[in-house]
Each structure stands twice: as C-alpha cells, then as structure tokens.
Write a protein that holds these residues in place. Structure first.
Motif, mmCIF file in Angstrom:
data_model
loop_
_atom_site.group_PDB
_atom_site.id
_atom_site.type_symbol
_atom_site.label_atom_id
_atom_site.label_comp_id
_atom_site.label_asym_id
_atom_site.label_seq_id
_atom_site.Cartn_x
_atom_site.Cartn_y
_atom_site.Cartn_z
ATOM 1 N N SER A 139 2.030 1.772 -3.575
ATOM 2 C CA SER A 139 1.058 2.077 -4.625
ATOM 3 C C SER A 139 0.132 3.222 -4.268
ATOM 4 C CB SER A 139 0.259 0.821 -4.965
ATOM 5 O OG SER A 139 -0.360 0.337 -3.797
ATOM 6 N N LYS A 140 -0.051 3.517 -2.996
ATOM 7 C CA LYS A 140 -1.076 4.493 -2.641
ATOM 8 C C LYS A 140 -0.538 5.819 -2.093
ATOM 9 C CE LYS A 140 -4.520 1.514 -3.292
ATOM 10 N NZ LYS A 140 -4.813 1.310 -4.702
ATOM 11 N N THR A 141 0.705 5.869 -1.700
ATOM 12 C CA THR A 141 1.169 7.127 -1.119
ATOM 13 C C THR A 141 2.036 7.883 -2.123
ATOM 14 O OG1 THR A 141 3.170 6.172 -0.194
ATOM 15 C CG2 THR A 141 1.211 6.103 1.194
ATOM 16 N N PHE A 154 0.817 -1.214 0.000
ATOM 17 C CA PHE A 154 0.000 0.000 0.000
ATOM 18 C C PHE A 154 0.846 1.258 0.000
ATOM 19 C CE2 PHE A 154 -3.463 -2.870 1.152
ATOM 20 C CZ PHE A 154 -4.419 -2.384 0.274
ATOM 21 N N THR A 214 4.895 6.427 -4.597
ATOM 22 C CA THR A 214 4.819 6.615 -6.043
ATOM 23 C C THR A 214 6.124 7.212 -6.566
ATOM 24 O OG1 THR A 214 2.544 7.186 -5.571
ATOM 25 C CG2 THR A 214 3.258 7.395 -7.840
#
Lengths: 380, 293, 333
Positions: free
Chosen positions: B162-164, B159, B168
């Motif tokens: 891919s999400k922060t 996570f 990224t």
C-alpha cells in the motif's frame, strides 16, 4: 515462420538423436565375466533417504570385497536402479537388471509394497532376492527365491514389547504410528505382544506419513498418562512427533523399533529423543569389532553414521558374496548356499529359515547424549 | 483440551497462511498458480541452512544473514519459474503452466537430492525448546516465534503493497492488467516482481519452519498443497482471505484429528474443503461475483 | 478439401497406425523388460484418453485420475480375490464402479467455476480415496495392500507371460481408441468441445452444461477404472501408495506432452511417458533431473504436443523433398 519451423525441426532432430544415443547405451548389456549384483531402492521421491543409505552400504561392501580380491577372483559390480518406492517402477528396475545387466542376484527394495510387486518376477527369473521390506507377507508368498535380511515387524516389535514389559516393568503403553504399512504392521505386532501378556495399549493413535503437525493426536495420548509411548513411522515423522510430544508436556519414556535411533530421527527430535529405548538388529555403538570397523569406514566414506538400511545393504552384499564364493555362479546353487549359510553380519547372526527369514533376534539400545548406545545384556 | 488444540492449530496455520499468501499474491497479480511453491519453500530452507553452517570456503553466516541469503535465493528461483514456466505458457492456457510448474517441482526436488543428499539435516533451533505452561496448556516458544515472524511478515507485506511505488504498481496490475499496461506498467516487470515477492514469502515460511520440520528435499510437497487449499478456502486472490484461510485450516485439521479421528483426519479436512468450495465457491473472504478463478 | 482430408487422417487413421506399429514390436524383440514398459504404456494410454476426454475435450481440469484408477484397481482386485469372480466380469464392474465415482465427483464439480477450484475438488477426491484405502483395513487390507490377484484366462490359457499381457492390453487399447474416436466425433463429443469453448453459447444452442460435464467426468472415470483394473491384474499386487498424487499429475503431463484434445496424441503421450524415464535410467543419479528438464522443455517448446510436432515435421520434410506444394502449408498453421 519458415526459419522458426526449421529451427524446431532441428531441435526435434537433436532430441531424437540424443534419445537414440541413450537407447543404444541402455541396450548395451554387460559381459558375463563380471559378477553383477542388482540394487533396487528409492533414490528419488518421498523415501529417497532409504535407498541412498542402502546403496551406500552395498557400495562399501563391494569396495571392501574387491579390495580383498573379489569373489572367486572376480570383481563384484553393482548395478543400481531407482524404484522411486513405486511398485510398477520397481518391476521395471528388476526387469532391466535381469534382462539387460544379467545380474546374478538382486537386493532390495527397501519398502514392502515394491518388494511384493517384484516377487512374481523373481520367481519367474529364478534368481535370489535379498529383500529389505519388513512386512510379514513378503516371506509368506511361497517364493523360494526370497531371503529377508532385516528383522520383520513382528520379530522387531514383539521383542520390543517383551523388553519393555518384561525387563523394564512398564505397563501403560501407548502406540503412535503412521497409517502406512510399517506403522499399522508394527502397531498390530505390539497389540499382539501385549495381548499375550493379557495387556492392552492405553492409546492407539496414528498419523499420515509426511504429516508435520501431530499435536491433536499427542494431546489424546497425553490424556491417557502412559508410561511409554512407542513411535512407529517414517524417520523424520517420528523425530518430529517425539519433539512435539515433549513440547506439549508428555513426560513418558519413548521407545521404538529400528530406524528410530537413526541420526535423521534423533536430529529431527532435537533433544526429545534423549533416553529413548529401541530394538534393532543393527546398533552402531555395538562394541563388536566387526560393527565398529563398518561404522568407522562408512562414516569416513559418506560423512554420516550408518543405520539399519545401510547395514542391511552392507550385510546383503556380504551374504551374497559368501554364497557365491561357496557355490559358484549358478543362481539355484547360490540360493541353496544362502539357505544353509550361517553368517555373522553387522545386523546380527543370519540363519535363514524355511521361508527365508534371516534375523530372529534383536538387540536393545538407548539414546544417550544424542547417540544410540548399545544396551549390553550382560551388563545391565 | 480444545484450547490446546486451537493454539497448536494456529501455530501450523500461520505457516499455511504465509504459503497461502504467496499463492494469493501470484493469483491476484499474475493470474497463475505456482505449483512449485513447496519446492521454493524447501530450497530456501536448504540454502539458509548451508549459509548458516558454511560450505567449502564460504564462512558460516549468522542467523539473520542466513535467512536473508535463503530468501534471496527463493526470490531468484521464483524469477526463473516465472520466466521459464509461466510467461512462456501464459497464452497457451492453465494446463501448460500447470505442467511446466510440476516439471519445476520435480526438478528442484531432485536437484536438492543431488546437492544435499536425501537424508535431510537438522536446522539448529534458534529458540528454546522448553515448553511454556499456562494452566494445563503447553505452548512451544518456537510456535510463538513462528507466529510472531509470520505476523511481522504480513504487516511488512501490507505496507509494501500500500505504501511503496512498486507495491502500488503490483496492485494496479492486479486490479486491471489491461489498464495497467496502458499506463505504462510493464507486465513482465510487475509479474516478475510479484513472483519474487511471493517466493520470498514462501522461502521465509520454509526457513521459519526448518527448525520445526527437519530439512529434507520432500519437506515442501505437503505444505504447498495445504497453502493452496488455505488460499482457496479464504477466497483465492484475497490477501486477508489467505491469512484467515491458513489459520482456519490449521485449527480445523487439529480439531478434527483431536476430537473425531486421527486416522481419518485428512479425509475429514478434504471433505470440509469440498463442502466449503461447493457452497461458498468464492471462499470465505472472496468477492461474490468477482473475477472467475 | 485437402486440409479436411488431412485432419480426417489424423483423427481416424493415425491412431490405429500408431497402435499397429506398437503391436509389431514383438516381431523385433520379445524382451520382457521392453514388454513391461509397453504394457505400462498401454495402461497409461487408456488413462490419457480418459484424461483427454474430461480435460482436453470438455475443458474441465481433473487432477484426481489416481482416485478413479485406484477405485478400478481395488474393485477388480477385491472381486477376483474375495468373490473369485473372473477378470472378464471384474473388468466391466470396476469400470462401472469407477463411473459411479465419476458422478460423485462430477456433481459437486458443477457447483464451482474455474480451474483452481476443480483442481481442489478433484485432488480432494483422490486424497479421500487414498485415506479410505489405507484406513478401511477390513475391506482393503489397508497399507499392506492386496496380493495374489489372479491372472485372467482366455479359455484354458492363463494370461501370465509378459507377451500375452502385451497383446491383451493393446487389444483393449484398440477397442477403447475405436470407441473414443466414435465418442468425440459424435454429438456428445461436439457438445463437450462446445462447452469448453463457451458455456453460454453452448447453452444457447440447447446443450445442458450439467449433463454433459457430469457425463465427461463419468467417461474419464470409466476409462481410468479400466486402466486400474488391468494394472491390478497385471501387477498381481496393489497397495494404496501406488495411487498417489504423482499418478494424477502423470495423467496431466501425458496429455500436455502428447497433445491436448487429441486421441492419437493420448497414445503418443501415454507410451512416451512410459518409455522416457526408462531411457533416462542410463543417466543414473541424474535420471530424475533430466526427466524433469525434459518435461519442462516439452511443455514450453512443443505447443501442440509431441504428436502434432511429429506431424509438422513430416509435413516439412515432405515439403523439402517434394516439389514445393503450396496446399500443404495451409494445413499446418
């Protein structure tokens, strides 16, 4: 560019100066009026723990002896060198001790292969070596200057077998050992001891020193349903192996040689060492007053309980002190005095035989409530 | 029997996976190998143990806080390693970085001997030692705990990546260092960050294994090389590959030791590794024809 | 012109000056301790040259030097203790056997691209060697090792004293340095370098990557085998634990510190890595920390290695003391 380069030159000059200074320091040899004893052992690298304990034992002995007026009125001084447990480094240590520090005698190394590499140097320099490695071959090199201050593997493990079979009436014995010197020598001694009684081990498994996971070998051992599993190897490995053995459901009695009852192993076993039977020269709960005073002052100094290596460092210094006290500072006289000495140390009675083996008997103990407990032979 | 071997292989394998993840993360992001990873692992375990038992005037901390302290220490060590050993040598080539990292590994190990002594300490167990029994199979609760935490850490990492925003940026830097540079993502920042995150993973692995392993200055040297092997096995630089490689290596070692020979166990696993990298050099989950490692 | 002359001096003359300087040490002192360190240094130099051929010149990372070293040491020890062969036959045989091991590693290594995989293949090789030495007890005596390896003899004189070992080792080092300089200056050496720089362009001018890469592995293995054989007879006892990963790492550090892709650099690196830890003994418990810090500093701050650093320093000092001579500036960059 130019300033960067001259900066580099300055750094280089500084480095050269520092190195020169260090060289000068290291070239200084000691005055002959002190009695210097060399200590060789691994203090860094994989076996650092052995050397630390050995050196601490030796330091304690020197402190006590000097507090009581030294040897022949002279203070004892220790010169400690780190062999990293490597043969070539051990020889370098020994050279430095002999040719720079003018040592009268050397104790060490804690392991067998560095000790074997040191033997030719010792024979040439003609000073006594009190060795701690337990491989049988150390005393079989026709070297009159070597004295072993620990029980060798054969004495240790064949007496353990005698105790387990003869006194405790166990018959299905499995051995789990490391694939290094200590483990293979120990396993051979056990198999030999059993063969004398026309018996054999039910399982013989090994691990590589430093392994952390022993499950596959332990599963093989579990399948043979042994009465006793004997563990032989580095202290941490043995502890982990015992713990994992219990975790996969081996319920046999555990046993081992000196070192297995150490705080390190029992700690690493996290409870699995409870009830463990061991054979050792030195047992810290031996009620003997000499042992007890050693154990309490060692713990006071260093914060942990002494084990075999600490005890052998301690005894070695006392043995040398006794020999020097009797014979003076000529190495050949010290050697002869050592050969004829009978000395009661914390590891037991030292009586060196013709090849230089000092300890011939073992004591037995049991781990109870996490502490090694002396098995009093008169009170079983 | 074989099931028992596989289960215990998975337990040690999940730890290999964590260390392999640390290696792969660094490789994909920074194109470097931290050969001092094992010592980061060891240092985290020691720091956490000291925090747990208290030192001098510092009070003893609860387990959770001690883990945090250990992981933070690991990430700081990672930061120093990156800035001293990796960044300064990045233009000179792999050999220099390798040499500097090896220097760090000795430095950390001998410092640990000076600070904590060489005798080692027991990390208090946080979980029951009594094995669970399912039929003829024994499972140590500790192993389940290790597997659980490893899995959780991998999910959090997923996570994070891919999400922060930071994640990224790290992935962007990993995919194309030049383009990322053009888009204003500073290499030094993302690289430092990658090293810190990777060191957190290695540190976490160290603390997780501390109760199982016994904490000694030498505890990291074996794990680091196993983790490295696992990472290459799975496909160097691949995140799922690292996880798979670790588990596979753990199981493989256990089965070869249990069924073939325990004395030749290491030789067999070395051999299998050589064969795999010879015939499938991109690793099990690596991209064929991808970047040269 | 002058720069070329300067380079020529460094590659062809300087190595022999360095060996000559070391060989003069016994005139000052015959201290056995220093002699031991220098003999070890000589063995390290041979190892470093081998490491430099494969890694420095051919660009293939090799972290398995301990394996080749062990093969050489055990071959020599077994031939002399079991078959009573003379050292002078055992030495070339162990070089040969180590060379065969070089093929065994070099061929699989062809299949992989890149440093990371090579690290794994070469460390695996060294790991397998160590397992075999430990487990094949009937041949190698396992972890107990082999003791009583005989001293070599020249005529009726046994090489036993440290000082004799010192001269023997550096005589062998001088021969090896001579051959190594010839090798790296030859077509073979230029092919190694071409492969290191770019495999595709090397191939386009007719250099077979497979042949030369395996050859480079064999050369370095042969040298490691010779070093191992000398080590075995010098120490008189060997055991598997002396040939661990640390030894392979040491070989790498020697060339990084001494100078990558440089024969005189290998000499400096080998001797320096034998002397440096001994100097630090005075620091007692801090020895190992100081050693590690020294390695890190050397790797980070000496970009071209100790040797070129020294050469640069001499250049700079010359520039300060002599009249400003513009030509010497160009050579340095």
């Amino acid at each position: 560019m130019a300033t960067k380069k001259s900066l580099r030159i300055l750094i280089l000059l500084a480095v050269v100066l520092v190195i020169a200074a260090v060289v000068i320091v290291s070239q200084m040899s000691r005055t002959k009026s002190e009695i210097v004893i060399g200590v060789v052992g691994a203090r860094t690298g994989d076996n650092a723990a052995l050397g630390e304990k050995q050196a601490n034992g030796a330091k304690l002995a020197v402190e006590e002896i000097n507090a009581n007026g030294g040897v022949r009125g002279t203070e004892l001084v220790l010169a400690l060198e780190d062999s990293q447990g490597l043969p070539a480094q051990a020889v370098a240590c020994l050279d430095k001790l002999i040719y720079r520090e003018n040592v009268l005698a050397v104790i060490g190394d804690c392991q067998s292969s560095p000790t074997l590499a040191m033997l030719p140097v010792i024979a040439k320099a003609e000073i006594p070596l009190l060795a701690h490695g337990t491989s049988l071959s150390i005393t079989q090199q026709n070297n009159p200057w070597v004295f072993r201050t620990r029980a060798n593997d054969v004495v240790k493990f064949s007496s353990l077998v005698g105790f387990l079979v003869g006194e405790m009436n166990y018959s299905k014995i499995a051995v789990f050992h490391d694939s290094a010197d200590y483990g293979i020598g120990g396993a051979d001694a056990i198999i030999g001891g059993l063969a004398e009684r026309s018996m054999d081990v039910v399982a013989n498994e090994s691990w590589t020193p430093g392994d952390k996971d022993f499950s596959s070998q332990l599963i093989n051992i579990r399948n043979t349903k042994p009465d006793v599993v004997i563990f032989i190897g580095p202290m941490v490995d043995m502890g982990l192996a015992m713990k994992q053995a219990r975790q996969i459901g081996i319920e046999a009695q555990f046993a081992g040689g000196a070192g297995i009852e150490s705080e390190t192993t029992v700690g690493a076993a996290a409870g699995a060492a409870e009830g463990l039977i061991f054979a050792a020269g030195f047992i810290s709960s031996n009620p003997d007053s000499k042992v007890q005073s050693f154990v309490s002052s060692f713990e006071e100094h260093f914060g942990y309980k002494p084990d075999d290596f600490a005890a052998t460092g301690y005894d070695s210094i006392y043995l040398l002190a006794a020999a020097i006290e009797e014979a003076g500072t000529d190495p050949a006289d010290i050697r002869d005095a050592l050969a004829n000495l009978e000395y009661q140390g914390v590891e037991g009675t030292f009586d060196f035989d013709s090849v230089g083996e000092g300890l011939h008997t073992m004591a037995y103990g049991k781990v109870a409530n996490g502490v090694p407990t002396y098995f009093d032979p008169n009170n079983q | 029997m074989i099931i028992q071997l596989i289960i215990s292989g998975l337990a040690i394998g999940s730890v290999y996976s964590l260390v392999a993840l640390a290696h792969s993360l660094i490789w994909s992001g920074v194109r470097a190998v931290n050969f001092a990873q094992g010592e980061v692992f060891m240092a985290a375990a020691f720091v956490a143990l000291t925090a747990l038992s208290g030192a001098g005037r510092l009070p003893a901390l609860p387990f959770g806080a001690a883990v945090l302290v250990g992981v933070v220490a690991a990430s700081l060590i990672g930061l120093v390693i990156y800035n001293v050993a990796i960044r300064t040598t990045s233009k000179k080539g792999f050999l220099y970085a390798l040499g500097a990292c090896i220097g760090f590994s000795t430095l950390l190990q001998s410092s640990a001997i000076l600070i904590w002594g060489s005798t080692g300490e027991q990390f208090p167990a946080q979980i029951s030692m009594v094995p669970l029994r399912v039929g003829s199979i024994f499972i140590a609760p500790q192993d389940l705990f290790i597997m659980g935490i490893s899995l959780t850490a991998m999910i959090i990492l997923y996570f994070f990546l891919s999400k922060t925003r930071l994640g990224t940026a790290m992935r962007a830097a990993a995919q194309n260092r030049e383009v990322a540079g053009l888009m204003g993502i500073s290499h030094r920042l993302t690289d430092s960050l990658t090293f810190m995150v990777a060191s957190c993973l290695a540190g976490l692995a160290g603390i997780l294994l501390a109760p199982k392993f016994f904490v000694t200055p030498q505890m990291g040297s074996m794990i680091s090389s196993k983790g490295f092997t696992a990472a290459v096995l799975g496909g160097f630089g691949s995140i799922p590959g690292a996880v798979l490689g670790g588990l596979l290596l753990g199981v493989l070692e256990n089965i070869s030791a249990g069924l073939i020979s325990s004395s030749y166990k290491d030789a067999i696993s070395f051999l299998i590794m050589v064969l795999i990298i010879m015939f499938k050099p991109e690793g099990l989950l690596g991209v064929k024809g991808g970047r040269k490692a | 012109m002058k720069a070329r002359h300067h380079e020529n001096f460094i590659t062809h003359v300087l190595p022999f000056i360095l060996i000559g300087v070391i060989a003069l040490v016994p005139l000052l002192t015959r201290d056995p301790y220093l002699m031991h360190i220098l003999v070890l240094g000589g063995i390290y130099v041979i190892l470093a040259i081998g490491m430099n051929i494969i890694t420095g010149y051919c660009g293939q990372i090799n972290l398995g030097m301990a394996g080749f070293f062990a093969v050489g040491a055990y071959t020599s020890a077994l031939l002399t203790t079991r078959l009573s062969l003379s050292f002078w036959l055992a030495l070339p045989t162990s070089a040969l056997v180590a060379g065969v091991a070089g093929v065994l590693v070099g061929v699989p290594a062809l299949k992989v691209r890149g440093g990371v995989y090579l690290v794994l293949i070469t460390t695996s090789f060294a790991g397998i060697v160590q397992v075999i030495l430990n487990q094949w007890v009937s041949l190698t005596k396992g972890p107990m090792g082999i003791v009583g390896i005989p001293a070599p003899a020249i005529g009726n004189v046994l090489i036993y004293e440290r000082i004799h070992w010192f001269y023997l080792t550096y005589a062998i080092v001088a021969v090896i340095v001579f051959l190594a300089i010839r090798l790296v200056g030859s077509r073979i050496g230029r092919s190694f370098v071409a492969l290191r720089e770019s495999e595709t362009s090397a191939q386009s001018i007719g250099i077979s990557p497979a042949f030369y890469k395996v050859l480079a592995f064999v050369c370095s293995a042969v040298l490691a085998g010779i070093a191992g054989s000398i080590y075995a007879h010098y120490m008189t006892t060997i055991s598997p634990d002396a040939f661990g990963f640390n030894l392979s790492v040491l070989a790498l550090i020697m060339i990084v510190v001494g100078g990558i892709g440089s024969i005189p650099g290998s000499i400096v690196g080998g001797v320096a890595l034998a002397l440096f830890p001994e100097w630090l003994r005075a620091l007692g418990p801090y020895q190992s920390v100081a050693y590690a810090a020294g390695i890190i500093l050397a790797v980070v701050f000496l970009p071209k290695g100790l040797l070129m650093m020294g050469v640069d320093a001499v250049q700079l000092i010359r520039k300060w003391f002599l009249a400003p001579d513009e030509t010497s500036e160009k050579e340095v960059s």
